[in-house]
Each structure stands twice: as structure tokens, then as C-alpha cells.
Scaffold this motif. Structure first.
Motif, PDB file in Angstrom:
ATOM      1  N   TYR A  71       0.757  -1.331   0.140  1.00 35.25           N
ATOM      2  CA  TYR A  71       0.098  -0.089  -0.006  1.00 35.25           C
ATOM      3  C   TYR A  71       0.885   1.237  -0.113  1.00 35.25           C
ATOM      4  O   TYR A  71       1.003   1.860   1.015  1.00 35.25           O
ATOM      5  N   LYS A  74      -0.251   5.052   1.489  1.00 35.30           N
ATOM      6  CA  LYS A  74      -0.810   5.168   2.733  1.00 35.30           C
ATOM      7  C   LYS A  74       0.116   5.843   3.459  1.00 35.30           C
ATOM      8  O   LYS A  74       1.490   6.059   3.282  1.00 35.30           O
ATOM      9  N   SER A  75      -0.114   6.666   4.601  1.00 40.66           N
ATOM     10  CA  SER A  75       0.728   7.232   5.407  1.00 40.66           C
ATOM     11  C   SER A  75       1.411   6.241   6.723  1.00 40.66           C
ATOM     12  O   SER A  75       1.086   5.183   6.611  1.00 40.66           O
ATOM     13  N   TRP A  78      -0.468   4.933   9.102  1.00 46.64           N
ATOM     14  CA  TRP A  78      -1.429   3.809   8.734  1.00 46.64           C
ATOM     15  C   TRP A  78      -0.898   2.558   8.665  1.00 46.64           C
ATOM     16  O   TRP A  78      -1.323   1.404   8.921  1.00 46.64           O
ATOM     17  N   HIS A  79       0.492   2.462   8.082  1.00 45.26           N
ATOM     18  CA  HIS A  79       1.350   1.224   7.772  1.00 45.26           C
ATOM     19  C   HIS A  79       1.578   0.781   9.466  1.00 45.26           C
ATOM     20  O   HIS A  79       1.432  -0.413   9.656  1.00 45.26           O
ATOM     21  N   LYS A  82      -1.927  -0.686  10.779  1.00 41.95           N
ATOM     22  CA  LYS A  82      -2.167  -2.059  10.057  1.00 41.95           C
ATOM     23  C   LYS A  82      -1.004  -2.990  10.506  1.00 41.95           C
ATOM     24  O   LYS A  82      -1.808  -4.342  10.616  1.00 41.95           O
TER      25      LYS A  82
END
Length: 93
Positions: A71, A74-75, A78-79, A82
Motif C-alpha cells: 500500500y 498510505k501514511s 496507517w502502516h 495496519k
């Protein structure tokens, strides 16, 4: 050119190719767009992931890098979220 000369030339080319392949992997080149040490904006995310991993920073970075490859838009936070979500989800299966 004799058959022996052709075989020697071909063997040298194969050895050079094999050396170049090993050299490429040994230098640790990474694909573009994947940061080696990405840090979240909110430090509590890093603390939580490291706590889930028993302090294993290399595993945390590997999970973040895998997420970045999958991804890329994404920021950073966010990682990290996740990776935390995936670990917690997988532990309760």
C-alpha cells in the motif's frame, strides 16, 4: 573459433553473470518507494507494535516495509496501525 574457445567464452559470461547477481543482492538495494526505517507520527504506535513483538525492532520494520510495498499511497501511521491490527487479529484466530 573452435568449440573449446566458445565453451570457455560462454563459461566466462556465465561466471560474470552469476557474480553480478550475487553482488546486486549483497549490496542490499531496495525497491524504490520503500523507506528503510519509517517512524510513525505518534510514538505510541511504535511502542504498541514493539510490545506486541516482544521488542523485536527488525520484525517491526519488516512488517512496515511489507505494508509499504503493498500500500504505497498510505501514511506512516496507517502502516503502523495496519501492522498492529494484523498481529492482534492473527493472535486471536
Amino acid at each position: 573459433m573452435t568449440g573449446a574457445a566458445i565453451a570457455i567464452s560462454l563459461g566466462c559470461c556465465l561466471l560474470l553473470f552469476a557474480w553480478l547477481q550475487r553482488h546486486h543482492f549483497r549490496t542490499g538495494r531496495r525497491s524504490k518507494g520503500v523507506s528503510r526505517n519509517i517512524k510513525p507520527q505518534h510514538p505510541q504506535l511504535e511502542r504498541k507494535l514493539l510490545k506486541l513483538l516482544g521488542g523485536n525492532q527488525s520484525t517491526a520494520q519488516r512488517l512496515i516495509q511489507q505494508s509499504q510495498r503493498r500500500y504505497p499511497d498510505k501514511s506512516a501511521d496507517w502502516h503502523w496501525e495496519k501492522a498492529i491490527y494484523d498481529l492482534e487479529r492473527d493472535r486471536w484466530r
